[in-house]
Design an enzyme around this catalytic site. Structure first.
Site, short mmCIF file in Angstrom:
data_model
loop_
_atom_site.label_atom_id
_atom_site.label_comp_id
_atom_site.label_asym_id
_atom_site.label_seq_id
_atom_site.Cartn_x
_atom_site.Cartn_y
_atom_site.Cartn_z
N SER A 161 -60.78 36.39 -43.34
CA SER A 161 -60.36 35.44 -44.37
C SER A 161 -58.86 35.50 -44.62
O SER A 161 -58.25 36.57 -44.56
CB SER A 161 -61.08 35.70 -45.69
OG SER A 161 -60.62 34.78 -46.66
N LYS A 212 -69.03 37.32 -45.65
CA LYS A 212 -67.97 36.30 -45.53
C LYS A 212 -68.47 34.96 -46.07
O LYS A 212 -67.74 34.23 -46.76
CB LYS A 212 -67.52 36.15 -44.07
CG LYS A 212 -66.53 35.00 -43.83
CD LYS A 212 -65.27 35.16 -44.70
CE LYS A 212 -64.12 34.26 -44.37
NZ LYS A 212 -64.28 32.85 -44.27
N HIS A 263 -68.37 35.15 -49.69
CA HIS A 263 -66.95 35.02 -50.08
C HIS A 263 -66.59 33.54 -50.18
O HIS A 263 -65.95 33.09 -51.14
CB HIS A 263 -66.06 35.74 -49.06
CG HIS A 263 -64.61 35.33 -49.10
ND1 HIS A 263 -64.16 34.14 -48.57
CD2 HIS A 263 -63.52 35.94 -49.64
CE1 HIS A 263 -62.85 34.04 -48.78
NE2 HIS A 263 -62.45 35.13 -49.42
N ASN A 264 -66.99 32.78 -49.18
CA ASN A 264 -66.66 31.36 -49.18
C ASN A 264 -67.35 30.61 -50.32
O ASN A 264 -66.76 29.72 -50.93
CB ASN A 264 -67.02 30.72 -47.83
CG ASN A 264 -65.98 31.03 -46.77
OD1 ASN A 264 -65.30 32.05 -46.84
ND2 ASN A 264 -65.85 30.18 -45.78
N GLU A 298 -65.43 31.30 -53.21
CA GLU A 298 -64.19 30.50 -53.07
C GLU A 298 -64.44 29.06 -53.57
O GLU A 298 -63.63 28.49 -54.31
CB GLU A 298 -63.78 30.53 -51.60
CG GLU A 298 -62.70 29.59 -51.15
CD GLU A 298 -62.53 29.64 -49.61
OE1 GLU A 298 -62.42 30.74 -49.04
OE2 GLU A 298 -62.53 28.56 -48.99
C1 6PG Z 1 -61.04 31.80 -45.50
C2 6PG Z 1 -61.53 30.39 -45.69
C3 6PG Z 1 -61.77 29.77 -44.35
C4 6PG Z 1 -61.78 28.26 -44.36
C5 6PG Z 1 -63.03 27.71 -44.91
C6 6PG Z 1 -62.89 26.33 -45.45
O1 6PG Z 1 -61.71 32.68 -45.99
O2 6PG Z 1 -60.01 31.98 -44.86
O3 6PG Z 1 -62.69 30.37 -46.42
O4 6PG Z 1 -62.92 30.36 -43.83
O5 6PG Z 1 -60.67 27.75 -44.97
O6 6PG Z 1 -63.92 27.67 -43.83
O7 6PG Z 1 -64.15 26.01 -45.81
P1 6PG Z 1 -64.61 24.56 -46.16
O8 6PG Z 1 -64.19 23.65 -45.05
O9 6PG Z 1 -66.10 24.68 -46.21
O10 6PG Z 1 -63.97 24.23 -47.45
#
Ligand code: 6PG
Length: 496
Positions: free
Chosen positions: A129, A184, A187-188, A191
């Site tokens: 990430s 992960k 985590h997303n 996010e």
């Molecule tokens: C990270 C981000 C990365 C990416 C996402 C965007 O941890 O660096 O989460 O994995 O920017 O995949 O996700 P979306 O396209 O689902 O918003």
């Protein structure tokens, strides 16, 4: 040239940046891409004069690696990962290692792990990430797989990872199998939740008449010093909102289309939560809001039909509202993280991941998209009590929540009065109400309805002031059913 320490497959932005990061720490990196020109552009561009071995055939790529070979895939999740694994396996020896560093679905990782284990090949599924900049300068890394496999890359991963403020590397062995990718994905999901909550805050602040620049400077304050909200996402919100239109007056954010796309990890988080019976309403609200954002045509159509509260002047002063929004956002965030960590806890149990929640919070302190001051507090909360039933049980958070929960309620009320949908904030608030609720009346009603229409049975509680479930002397929960269609509606005890 000597053989390479590690090989990187995939020369898109993440693969290129990670390869550059690894090389910059003193390693030789072999690189390969399905489309030759991408490898060539890399070799003749940023890789020129550095310790890279550009390869244009997979056989040569594999031959160029030191044994046991370590090969990292930074390709699109799904079929491309399987495709490369299939091509690599016949070229590898027992004890070699394949690492999937993309955002793969954890169940795919579990499957790949067992297929490769049968062939004597190690497999690590790792979260990486931090986006392009993180990959280049130091990401947070979440590797899952065999512990022996992790040993093979521990040093490289530690060298390339971000370092938290106390200098600790933002990488740790997460657990076996799909543990790294599960973490992960979560985590997303978190996010998504953070982004949604910040967006809702911006919307309410905008209703006070603040322009993008004023909101940005509020966010800058929230990102200052030791503020509890200090985080990368607050920082980039502030920075991006100040951006002026490239032509004409005003701010660019005001003309960005209100459509949030997504690649799918947030949806996976919600799906996993559904499977594991773990409520994560804030994260789900974030996914649903992205979905609603994408149906722009429908919203334009419906806006002409439905009358929603709109544009009323807010009674609260800007200063008061900013204070309320600040603490409301913090509580909503605590609630959202409590949901995310509850999901990790459940997955750990169900899939045998043996996750160390404190360690996970610790490696999220730097490098990753959700990096924040606040993760230090979560780390400490789990260090103090690794068996916390829920993050909200930690005195670090419950004290703040108990004192300031009214601000989140107030924020939601203000938002709704002025026509701002706050699915994320409201979900965070209601999660707290539900989790701290000894008797959920709505559940009593639904349990009774199920018994009425489907003879599904119901449990009982002691009564007023006795919310505990009634059990028999052996500790087994007693179950009942009413024969609704029989005269006198007799209540029977069910034995199963
Ligand atoms: C990270 C981000 C990365 C990416 C996402 C965007 O941890 O660096 O989460 O994995 O920017 O995949 O996700 P979306 O396209 O689902 O918003």
């Amino acid at each position: 040239m000597d053989k390479a320490d590690i090989g990187m497959i995939g020369m898109e932005v993440m693969g290129r940046s990670l390869a550059l990061n690894i090389e910059s720490r003193g390693y030789t990196v072999a690189v390969f891409n399905r489309t030759e020109s991408k490898t060539r552009n890399f070799a003749e561009g940023p890789a020129k004069g550095k310790n890279f071995i550009p390869c244009y055939e997979l056989q040569n790529f594999v031959k160029s690696l030191k044994s046991p070979r370590k090969i990292m895939l930074m390709v699109k999740e799904g079929a491309p990962v399987d495709g490369f694994i299939e091509k690599l396996v016949p070229l590898l020896d027992r004890g070699d290692l394949i690492i999937d560093g993309g955002n793969s679905f954890f169940k795919d990782t579990i499957r790949r792990n067992s297929e490769l284990t049968e062939k004597g090949i190690f497999f690590i599924g790792t979260g990486v990430s931090g986006g392009e900049e993180g990959a280049l300068k130091g990401p947070a890394i979440m590797p899952g797989g065999q512990p022996e496999a992790y040993k093979l890359v521990e040093k490289i991963f530690s060298d390339i990872s971000a370092k938290a403020q106390d200098g600790e590397p933002c990488v740790t062995y997460i657990g076996p199998n799909g543990a790294g990718h599960f973490v992960k994905t979560t985590h997303n999901g978190i996010e998504y939740g953070d982004m949604q909550l910040i967006g809702e805050c911006v919307w309410v602040l905008k209703k006070t008449g603040m322009n993008a620049e004023e909101i940005a400077s509020t966010m800058e304050q929230w990102n200052g010093g030791n503020d509890i909200l200090r985080s990368y996402l607050i920082e980039i919100t502030a920075d991006s909102m100040k951006e002026k239109k490239k032509e004409g007056e005003g701010y660019l954010v005001d003309v960005v289309a209100d459509i949030t796309r997504m690649k799918g990890t947030g949806t996976w988080t919600v799906q996993s939560a559904m499977e594991l019976l773990v409520p994560i309403p804030t994260i789900a609200a974030a996914v649903f809001s992205r979905e609603m954002s994408q149906d722009k045509d429908l919203r334009l159509q419906m806006a002409k039909i439905l009358k929603t509260p709109e544009g009323k002047k807010l009674r609260e002063s800007k200063k008061k509202l900013m204070d309320i929004a600040h603490d409301a956002l913090y509580i909503a965030k605590i609630s959202s993280y409590a949901q995310g960590f509850a999901l990790l806890q459940a997955a750990s149990k169900k899939y045998g991941f043996d996750l160390k929640l404190g360690q996970i919070a610790k490696i999220w302190r730097g490098g990753c998209i959700i990096r924040a001051q606040f993760l230090d507090e979560i780390t400490k909360a789990y260090e103090e009590n690794p068996e916390l039933p829920n993050l909200l049980a930690s005195p670090k958070f419950s004290g703040f929540v108990n004192e300031n929960l009214w601000k989140l309620a107030k924020f939601i009320d203000i938002a709704h009065r002025s026509g701002v949908p706050v699915l994320g904030m409201a979900s965070s608030y209601d999660y707290i109400l539900q989790i701290a609720c000894p008797v959920m009346v709505s559940a009593q009603v639904a349990a009774f309805q199920r018994d009425y229409f489907g003879a599904h049975g119901y449990f009982k509680i002691g009564g007023e002031g006795q919310p505990e479930i009634v059990k028999d002397p052996e500790g087994k929960i007693r179950e009942f059913h009413i024969e609704w269609m029989v005269d006198g509606r007799p209540e029977k005890e069910i034995t199963r």
